[in-house]
Scaffold this motif. Structure first.
Motif, PDB file in Angstrom:
ATOM      1  N   LEU A  99       0.805  -1.234   0.000  1.00  0.00           N
ATOM      2  CA  LEU A  99       0.000   0.000   0.000  1.00  0.00           C
ATOM      3  C   LEU A  99       0.836   1.282   0.000  1.00  0.00           C
ATOM      4  CD1 LEU A  99      -2.832  -1.067   2.485  1.00  0.00           C
ATOM      5  CD2 LEU A  99      -2.780  -1.299  -0.008  1.00  0.00           C
TER       6      LEU A  99
ATOM      7  N   VAL B 185       0.998   1.579  -6.655  1.00  0.00           N
ATOM      8  CA  VAL B 185       0.654   1.130  -5.306  1.00  0.00           C
ATOM      9  C   VAL B 185       1.478  -0.131  -5.011  1.00  0.00           C
ATOM     10  CG1 VAL B 185      -1.380  -0.178  -6.066  1.00  0.00           C
ATOM     11  CG2 VAL B 185      -1.229   0.598  -3.698  1.00  0.00           C
TER      12      VAL B 185
ATOM     13  N   GLN C 186      -5.262   3.765  -3.141  1.00  0.00           N
ATOM     14  CA  GLN C 186      -4.697   3.085  -1.975  1.00  0.00           C
ATOM     15  C   GLN C 186      -5.799   2.414  -1.138  1.00  0.00           C
ATOM     16  OE1 GLN C 186      -3.123   5.582   1.160  1.00  0.00           O
ATOM     17  NE2 GLN C 186      -1.312   4.286   1.388  1.00  0.00           N
TER      18      GLN C 186
ATOM     19  N   SER D 192      -6.254  -1.557  -0.401  1.00  0.00           N
ATOM     20  CA  SER D 192      -6.353  -2.090   0.958  1.00  0.00           C
ATOM     21  C   SER D 192      -7.567  -3.005   1.092  1.00  0.00           C
ATOM     22  CB  SER D 192      -6.451  -0.931   1.958  1.00  0.00           C
ATOM     23  OG  SER D 192      -6.677  -1.414   3.273  1.00  0.00           O
TER      24      SER D 192
ATOM     25  N   LEU E 101      -5.649   4.752   6.679  1.00  0.00           N
ATOM     26  CA  LEU E 101      -4.624   5.172   5.709  1.00  0.00           C
ATOM     27  C   LEU E 101      -4.487   6.700   5.622  1.00  0.00           C
ATOM     28  CD1 LEU E 101      -5.572   2.709   2.821  1.00  0.00           C
ATOM     29  CD2 LEU E 101      -3.460   2.636   4.193  1.00  0.00           C
TER      30      LEU E 101
END
Length: 385
Positions: free
Chosen positions: A23, A150, A269, A273, A336
């Protein structure tokens, strides 16, 4: 008579998939250099690079295919706020250098009225080689995109994430669309830029290989044909970047602001995830039945597009599919630090407002594309317009 032959492709090969932090993020932005006389593109990349070379910055600033373009890249970042910090720092240095040269730097996926035949190929061996191979397409490649990398913990996860991400390509296109004008004409597309990318023979989607072993078999078959030598020869919408340990999403138009560019990286991102932690679905070849249709819809109509769910065949407003997806991402975006960026994007979706709409509305008011670019340059600087 001189015989014209395509030059040999650069040597290469499939590199081992490197380890990277899951990530982690990296962002590249291709930017327009315009003069401040008539706001047409200006061949100042070499002068900009010379000035920028004196400024210590994160990431890098490098040339692109033609000499009126420049590409900026962040270093490896852990969050979209770190992406924003690095892009802002590079942007501020770019603007200072541009002021010294009496030019301006602009975002957007296309320059609204530049003439492709006036462009100059930047003097670098790979660009000269591509120009020999692709002819006029090389100068027509004076288009401007954002790439988001990523990080993936291993090669198999990278391929699974790549193919899961393919369902969301229309989101990325519509949210970043900023190229309604080409050669002085409103194309009726929100993202006309991607039409130029599709002209390249190795563009489009990656093959459905869900393990690195299967991908290696595919790559070796392709190299045996002599058509490709390295991953650089693929212009796929998403491709693995084994040397970085990432996947690279390549369909975004360059936004008009670094803030929107950073927000888009946070959206990617958060999706990654969700894919890596929850494994929400297994990609199959059927995901690609409506892939090109969905991609066309997003390019043509932006946030007003129709989205066909590849799993169910259901037709819905793309806007609704984006909002539904953002609802699912909350538990991932929060940890995040991506929530504020997704909130920015969500607000624009709710208002059906992307950069393409901003450009069109400004042109409707000003009736002069040069003035649109002048104001877009102010917007890129972070000034109110």
């Amino acid at each position: 008579m001189t015989k014209h032959t395509a030059p040999p492709l650069a040597p290469g090969g499939l590199e081992p998939f490197q380890k990277s932090a899951a990530l982690s993020l990296g962002v590249e932005l291709e930017l327009q250099l315009v003069n401040t006389h008539d706001y047409d593109l200006a061949p100042y990349a070499e002068d900009m690079l010379r000035l920028m070379d004196k400024v210590p910055l994160p990431g890098s600033v490098v040339p692109e295919m033609t000499s009126s373009m420049i590409e900026i890249s962040t270093g490896v970042c852990q969050s979209s706020s770190e992406v924003l910090g690095q892009l802002t720092q590079i942007r501020d240095a770019l603007v200072k250098s541009a002021d010294k040269l009496n030019i301006a730097v602009v975002g957007g996926g296309t320059h609204p009225f530049q003439q492709w035949h006036e462009r100059r190929i930047y003097d670098k061996p790979r660009f000269r080689e591509l120009s020999e191979l692709y002819g006029y397409l090389s100068k027509q490649f004076t288009i401007f995109g954002q790439h988001v990398h990523v990080g993936c913990p291993d090669a198999d996860t990278a391929l699974l994430t790549l193919h899961r991400m393919s369902r969301y390509i229309p989101h990325f296109i519509a949210l970043s669309a900023s190229s309604p004008y080409v050669q002085g004409q409103d194309t009726a597309f929100d993202s006309a830029r991607l039409n130029s990318v599709f002209a390249f023979p190795l563009s489009g989607r990656a093959p459905l290989a869900l393990t690195w072993d299967d991908f290696t078999v595919y790559f070796e078959k392709m190299t045996r044909t002599g058509v490709v030598r390295s991953m650089k020869d693929f212009y796929w919408d998403i491709r693995p970047k084994p040397e970085f340990g990432t996947i690279e999403i390549r369909v975004f138009d360059t936004p008009l602001t670094v803030g929107r560019a950073a927000a888009l990286s946070g959206y990617v991102q958060s999706l990654a995830s969700w894919f890596m932690n929850d494994q929400p679905f297994m990609p199959t070849e059927d995901d690609y039945l409506v892939y090109t249709y969905n991609r066309f819809q997003a390019c043509r109509f932006g946030l007003e597009a129709v989205y066909v769910d590849p799993a169910t065949g259901e037709h819905m407003a793309l806007r609704d599919h984006i909002l539904m997806t953002m609802d699912k991402l909350g538990p991932h975006a929060g940890p995040l630090g991506a929530s504020s960026g997704i909130h920015l994007l969500r607000s624009s979706v709710e208002l059906s407002n992307n950069d393409a709409r901003w450009l069109r509305e400004l042109q409707g008011k000003e009736k002069l594309l040069a003035e649109v670019i002048r104001q877009a340059a102010l917007k890129f600087r972070g000034l109110p317009v």
